[in-house]
Write an enzyme that holds these catalytic residues in place. Structure first.
Site, PDB file in Angstrom:
ATOM      1  N   CYS A  86       0.835  -1.157  -0.048  1.00  0.00           N
ATOM      2  CA  CYS A  86       0.156  -0.162   0.191  1.00  0.00           C
ATOM      3  C   CYS A  86       0.906   1.299  -0.040  1.00  0.00           C
ATOM      4  CB  CYS A  86      -0.787   0.155   1.335  1.00  0.00           C
ATOM      5  SG  CYS A  86      -1.840   1.430   1.178  1.00  0.00           S
ATOM      6  N   HIS A 127      -9.200  -4.062  -1.742  1.00  0.00           N
ATOM      7  CA  HIS A 127      -8.289  -3.358  -0.754  1.00  0.00           C
ATOM      8  C   HIS A 127      -8.715  -1.964  -0.570  1.00  0.00           C
ATOM      9  CE1 HIS A 127      -3.962  -2.330   0.247  1.00  0.00           C
ATOM     10  NE2 HIS A 127      -4.401  -0.973  -0.186  1.00  0.00           N
ATOM     11  N   GLU A 128      -8.971  -1.069  -1.394  1.00  0.00           N
ATOM     12  CA  GLU A 128      -9.484   0.373  -1.496  1.00  0.00           C
ATOM     13  C   GLU A 128     -10.641   0.348  -0.653  1.00  0.00           C
ATOM     14  OE1 GLU A 128      -6.848   1.819  -2.201  1.00  0.00           O
ATOM     15  OE2 GLU A 128      -6.043   0.640  -3.587  1.00  0.00           O
ATOM     16  N   HIS A 131      -9.895   0.718   3.125  1.00  0.00           N
ATOM     17  CA  HIS A 131      -9.679   1.940   3.486  1.00  0.00           C
ATOM     18  C   HIS A 131     -10.955   2.528   4.096  1.00  0.00           C
ATOM     19  CE1 HIS A 131      -5.512   2.298   2.771  1.00  0.00           C
ATOM     20  NE2 HIS A 131      -5.496   1.656   1.567  1.00  0.00           N
TER      21      HIS A 131
HETATM   22 ZN   LIG Z   1      -3.833   0.725   0.877  1.00  0.00          ZN
END
Ligand SMILES: [Zn+2]
Length: 137
Positions: A86, A127-128, A131
């Site tokens: 990341c 993954h995003e 967040h």
């Molecule tokens: Zn990330």
């Protein structure tokens, strides 16, 4: 405008709120920032540039796709283990991802889309979207 990448885990740990039509500048900044990190970065979430809104930018094919307020409506049973890095963190970490996800999202003009993504593209989006919940890998 290319924005600075947030690396403070306390800032990254905060939850994100839905985007509105007033967030057009944010989408542009996310595009510019991801394009500036195209060597080695495949996606960013808005909070990585310090804005706690549910938008992500990802390389899908050769293009940067902005996904606004995405929601996963379906996911495969199949899960696999992988390693991810990341831009906000150093090194790579072990994680589990769904092989395929169906996502309902708006584009930067707020048009609604529903699409199934597989493999690496699905991985970037998962993954995003983590967040948004303040989750980092
Ligand atoms: Zn990330």
């Amino acid at each position: 405008m290319v924005r600075e990448i947030v690396k403070d885990v306390l800032v990254l740990g905060r939850h994100s709120e839905p985007c509105t039509k007033n967030d057009r500048q944010l989408f542009k900044d996310m595009e510019d920032t991801l394009a500036a990190h195209a060597d080695g970065c495949v996606g960013i979430a808005a909070n990585m540039i310090g804005v706690h809104k549910t938008a992500l930018a990802a390389f899908i094919g050769d293009e940067i796709l902005i996904m606004v307020n995405p929601v996963i409506t379906d996911r495969s049973k199949q899960v696999y283990e992988t390693e991810e890095g990341c831009l906000s963190l150093t090194g790579v970490r072990q994680t589990k991802r769904y092989e395929a996800i169906t996502v309902e999202y708006r584009d930067k003009k707020f048009k609604l889309h529903k699409k199934t993504f597989r493999g690496f593209e699905a991985q970037i989006i998962q993954h995003e979207m983590d967040h948004f919940e303040g989750k980092i890998i």
